[in-house]
Each structure stands twice: as structure tokens, then as C-alpha cells.
Scaffold this motif. Structure first.
Motif, short mmCIF file in Angstrom:
data_model
loop_
_atom_site.label_atom_id
_atom_site.label_comp_id
_atom_site.label_asym_id
_atom_site.label_seq_id
_atom_site.Cartn_x
_atom_site.Cartn_y
_atom_site.Cartn_z
N GLY A 1 -6.06 6.47 4.32
CA GLY A 1 -6.49 5.07 4.30
C GLY A 1 -5.68 4.25 3.30
O GLY A 1 -5.66 3.03 3.35
N LYS B 1 0.58 4.64 2.06
CA LYS B 1 -0.31 5.27 3.06
C LYS B 1 -0.29 6.79 3.05
O LYS B 1 -1.25 7.43 3.44
CB LYS B 1 0.08 4.78 4.46
N ASN C 1 -5.20 -6.17 10.86
CA ASN C 1 -6.55 -5.80 10.48
C ASN C 1 -7.31 -7.11 10.33
O ASN C 1 -6.73 -8.13 9.95
CB ASN C 1 -6.57 -5.03 9.16
N ASP D 1 0.85 -1.18 0.00
CA ASP D 1 0.00 0.00 0.00
C ASP D 1 0.89 1.24 0.00
O ASP D 1 2.09 1.14 0.22
CB ASP D 1 -0.85 -0.07 1.28
N GLU E 1 -5.61 -2.56 -1.20
CA GLU E 1 -4.90 -3.78 -1.61
C GLU E 1 -5.82 -4.78 -2.31
O GLU E 1 -5.41 -5.51 -3.23
CB GLU E 1 -4.27 -4.48 -0.40
N ARG F 1 -9.68 -7.91 8.28
CA ARG F 1 -10.42 -7.75 7.02
C ARG F 1 -9.40 -7.60 5.92
O ARG F 1 -8.21 -7.50 6.20
CB ARG F 1 -11.25 -6.47 7.12
N MET F 2 -9.87 -7.50 4.69
CA MET F 2 -8.92 -7.23 3.62
C MET F 2 -8.55 -5.75 3.61
O MET F 2 -9.25 -4.93 4.19
CB MET F 2 -9.53 -7.61 2.27
N1 GLY Z 1 -4.78 -0.05 3.10
C1 GLY Z 1 -4.67 -0.21 4.50
C2 GLY Z 1 -5.84 -0.78 5.14
O1 GLY Z 1 -6.77 -1.26 4.51
O2 GLY Z 1 -5.88 -0.75 6.36
#
Ligand code: GLY
Ligand code: AMP
Length: 440
Positions: A234, A222, A294, A220, A301, A296-297
Motif C-alpha cells: 500500500g 510502493k 484514486n 510514495d 502521502e 481519495r488522498m
Molecule cells: N500510497 C498509495 C495510495 O494511497 O494509493
């Protein structure tokens, strides 16, 4: 079969888009969805966000499978609610979602189970927190405990910044909010941790409670601006795979982080089901440490990862919700994919809504180009406004323009060619997504 995807961001558009490609799936509903899921004839938006109401709707519609995108419904217990009524759902329970929803929980969990992460202390007393940063010195990292959409973290390069962040997070009424931190209303606690150096990567796996399958790796971006400058967001863009995750580092991340986490959660009586996302910091010696979990996905990404997934997502999810992930071998397109986020004017602090987005390519032409524009903060305009296929911006991150290519460079070129043709007032996007993977 009917499938429900919960959420309305780019991640959910990508999950729904991929789910609709399964020959076993007749209908894909997205709750609440966005302008992009509204425009795709294979998807249907459902304007329900209340967890109990959604569960009732899913029962009456005989939804065969529900996949939950964002952290908020997971932390609110959507999986517990659906399961209690016999509905098949992929995601962690509310208790397991604490791995993300409470930094204090996840840091204590990692310490208890010997999972590599930055050294830290948790504080609710501002004086003790100030004394701790003085003792440790800068750079140092101050994190609000609780969900903060990636914005509750201050990487303080100076002691002044660290003190300001503590004041804001623990005593919001006195804080001037110079850093634009989103305050966590839930619990005034901060985690203060050691500053880690290295390269970040997103390491996402699927868990069925006992088996684990790694998804393709990704990275990612950020920060808001090119060269990783500006405030945290995000996520402004992502690509997959991430070359920094070599096979050796992949094996270490599985052995030292993912598997002990799954085992530790089961030992603690809260087995983890769903996507588990470890944000890794990989140091010069190839040691991965966990920056965050996290449950979740990732967004963005998911967008490049779904573009590369060749397996039938419905089959994968059915296996994942019946403890049979060990029967699944994920099949990936060898080509890299790269997604560029187009964000609204004023993002991340104060995104403007209501800008008309034009120049969106048709779904057919995108398919021809091995590309897709995933929508996030968009809505379809009222009748008579904007013309066919146009949308209005309705959130911070508006679109994620994603493309496959034979190299990261080619994927990047295609994504930017498409992004350049999409117009809305005040659009912000980075021009260097993927730079770490492109050697030229
Ligand atoms: N792209 C980072 C997240 O989903 O937390
Ligand atoms: P988090 O939400 O905890 O992942 O933090 C958001 C971002 O802040 C991460 O993606 C990193 O870029 C940065 N960050 C978080 N923790 C640390 C740390 N201990 N050392 C250096 N950077 C960090």
C-alpha cells in the motif's frame, strides 16, 4: 463545530490530527479510528463502520462536516447517503468513485477524454488475455478490475509472470497465486496495459465540482524493500514535495490530466467532488501519464502533506463543500516532510497482529521535534497490558513516523531517529525513504 473523519488508517489519523488544530473545531471523531487516535485526547474514536448507522449517528450528533479517508466507504456510496440526509461531506459520490473502484471505467474514461495513460485492453476471457500478452510481449502490466488495496497489479517482467497473473485473476480456482495477488471477487476482469518507464509521483488535488486546488506534491515508495525491490504494498513511506514534479510538469499535469478529468466527469454527468489523486509516471521527456486515479488522498502521502499544510483544514474543507475552493489559497510550510512506514511482520501477504509496540514518544516531545507518529494498524491494549501509551499492532502498516526538516535529508534523519526508538517484534521498514530526492 464537530467533525467526523471516516476511516482508521494513518491517513485518517493525519487528517484528524490536522483538523483538531483548527480553533473552530470543538470535537473530532474518527470512525473507527485506531490506537493513535484513541491515545490523543483531542480525538475520539467511534466504533461504527456501517454507512447507514454512521449517517444516523452523524445526524444525531449534529456533525458539521464529514471527511472520508478510504476508498471502500466511498465506493459503497457514503457520500450519497450523507448528502441525501442533508449532511455536509467531502468526497466523491459512488458513481464518481468508479474512477478508482473500476480500472476498466477509468481507462475507458481516459481514452474517451484524451487523457494521457498507458495503452490497454480489457478482458474477461482468459484465452483472449493470454493471446494479447503473447502478441504484445513483456514487460507488460496486468491489473485486476476492482479495489485491491494496491495489490491487484502485477508488473510482469516476463511472459510467464504475465500468464500466471492472468490465470490467477481470471481463474482464481486454478491459480497457485505465486505472485501474492489479491483476487478481486467483484468482477473477473483484467486490464492489460503497456509498461511505462519513468519516475512516479503522487499528484493530489481537491475538487468542489467545478474548482480545483492542487495540494503539495509527494512521492510514495510502493515496494516493500530498499531500492524498490520486493512486492508491491500500500506504500512504505512518502515525502513532500516531490522534486521530480517541476513547475513545468506541474502545469502539464494540471492542463493535460487533472482539468480534462474534472471537465470530462462533469460532461459525463458525474461531477467529481473530493480528493482526486493521479498517480503519475513522468518519462525522460517530462511527459506525465496517468498510472491510476484514486478518489481519495494517498496513504502514506497524506501524513507528510498534512505536516506541511499551514492553512486551517476545517476552513479549506468548508470551502470545498460549498463550491468555494476558488476562494482558498493553500499555505504550505516550505520545509519538506518525510514519513517512514513501520509495517508488521509478514506484511504485505500475511501481517501478524498483536505485537506490543513500545517506545512511542509523547505527543509533546514529537511536537517539539516537528514530528509526529501517525498510527495505522494499532489498537489500545486491554487494561493492565502494555503500560501507559503502549499499543498493539492490528494491521499490516502499523505506524508512519513523519518529520519536517530543512532538507529532505534532515527530515529523513529525524524520522529514522524516532523510528529507531520504536520497538515491536518483527517490525519492517525501508531504510531509504526519500532516496530519489536526496543527492549526496
Ligand atoms: N500510497 C498509495 C495510495 O494511497 O494509493
Ligand atoms: P496502480 O495501482 O495502478 O497504481 O499500480 C501500482 C503500481 O504498479 C504503480 O505505482 C506502479 O509502480 C506500477 N504500475 C502500474 N501500472 C504500470 C504501468 N503501466 N507501467 C509500469 N508500472 C506500472
Amino acid at each position: 463545530m464537530k467533525v467526523l473523519v471516516v476511516g482508521g488508517g494513518g491517513r485518517e489519523h493525519a487528517l484528524a490530527w490536522k483538523m483538531a488544530q483548527s480553533p473552530k473545531v470543538q470535537a473530532v471523531y474518527v470512525a473507527p479510528g485506531n490506537g493513535g487516535t484513541a491515545l490523543d485526547s483531542r480525538l475520539e474514536n467511534i466504533a461504527i463502520t456501517d454507512v447507514q448507522a454512521l449517517r444516523g449517528w452523524a445526524q444525531s450528533e449534529k456533525i458539521a462536516l464529514t471527511v472520508v479517508g478510504p476508498e471502500q466507504p466511498l465506493a459503497a456510496g457514503i457520500v450519497d447517503e450523507f448528502r441525501a440526509h442533508g449532511l455536509r461531506v467531502f468526497g466523491p459520490t459512488r458513481a464518481a468513485a468508479q474512477l478508482e473502484s473500476s480500472k476498466a471505467f477509468s481507462k475507458a474514461f481516459m481514452k474517451r477524454h484524451g487523457i494521457p495513460t498507458a495503452d490497454y485492453e480489457t478482458f474477461s476471457d482468459p484465452l483472449a488475455a493470454h493471446a494479447y500478452v503473447k502478441l504484445k510481449g513483456a514487460p507488460i502490466v496486468v491489473k485486476a478490475d476492482g479495489l485491491a488495496a494496491g495489490k491487484g497489479v502485477v508488473v510482469a517482467m516476463s511472459l510467464t509472470e504475465a500468464h500466471e497473473a492472468i490465470d490467477f485473476m481470471l481463474a482464481p480456482e486454478t491459480g497457485a497465486n505465486p505472485l501474492g495477488v489479491t483476487h478481486n471477487a467483484g468482477g473477473a476482469r483484467v486490464v492489460i496495459e503497456e509498461f511505462l518507464q519513468g519516475e512516479e509521483a503522487s499528484f493530489i488535488v481537491m475538487c468542489d465540482g467545478k474548482n480545483v486546488t492542487a495540494l503539495a506534491t509527494s512521492q510514495d515508495h510502493k515496494r516493500l524493500l530498499d531500492g524498490d525491490a520486493g512486492p508491491n504494498t500500500g506504500g512504505m513511506g512518502a515525502y513532500s514535495p516531490a522534486p521530480v514534479v517541476t513547475p513545468q510538469i506541474h502545469a502539464r499535469a494540471m492542463r493535460e490530466i487533472i482539468l480534462p478529468t474534472i471537465k470530462g466527469m462533469a460532461q459525463d454527468g458525474i461531477p467529481f467532488t473530493g480528493f482526486l489523486y493521479a498517480g503519475l509516471m513522468i518519462d525522460a521527456q517530462g511527459q506525465p501519464k496517468t498510472l491510476e486515479f484514486n478518489c481519495r488522498m494517498g496513504d502514506p502521502e497524506t501524513q507528510p502533506i498534512m505536516m506541511r499544510l499551514k492553512s486551517d483544514l476545517f476552513d479549506v474543507m468548508m470551502a470545498a463543500t460549498s463550491g468555494q475552493l476558488d476562494q482558498i489559497e493553500l499555505d504550505w510550510d516550505r520545509r519538506p516532510a518525510l514519513g517512514v512506514v513501520m509495517a508488521a511482520h509478514g506484511y504485505p501477504l500475511n501481517p501478524r497482529k498483536g505485537d506490543l509496540v513500545t517506545g512511542l514518544p509523547s505527543l509533546d516531545s514529537l511536537k517539539q521535534a516537528n514530528a509526529m507518529v501517525f498510527h495505522a494498524g494499532t489498537v489500545t491494549p486491554p487494561p493492565g497490558q502494555g503500560g501507559k501509551g503502549a499499543v498493539l499492532s492490528a494491521g499490516g502498516r502499523v505506524l508512519c513516523v513523519t518529520a519536517l526538516g530543512h532538507t529532505v535529508k534532515e527530515a529523513q534523519k529525524r524520522a529514522y531517529e524516532i523510528a529507531d526508538g520504536i520497538i515491536f517484534a518483527g517490525a519492517q521498514f525501508r531504510t531509504d525513504i526519500g532516496f530519489r530526492a536526496i543527492k549526496s
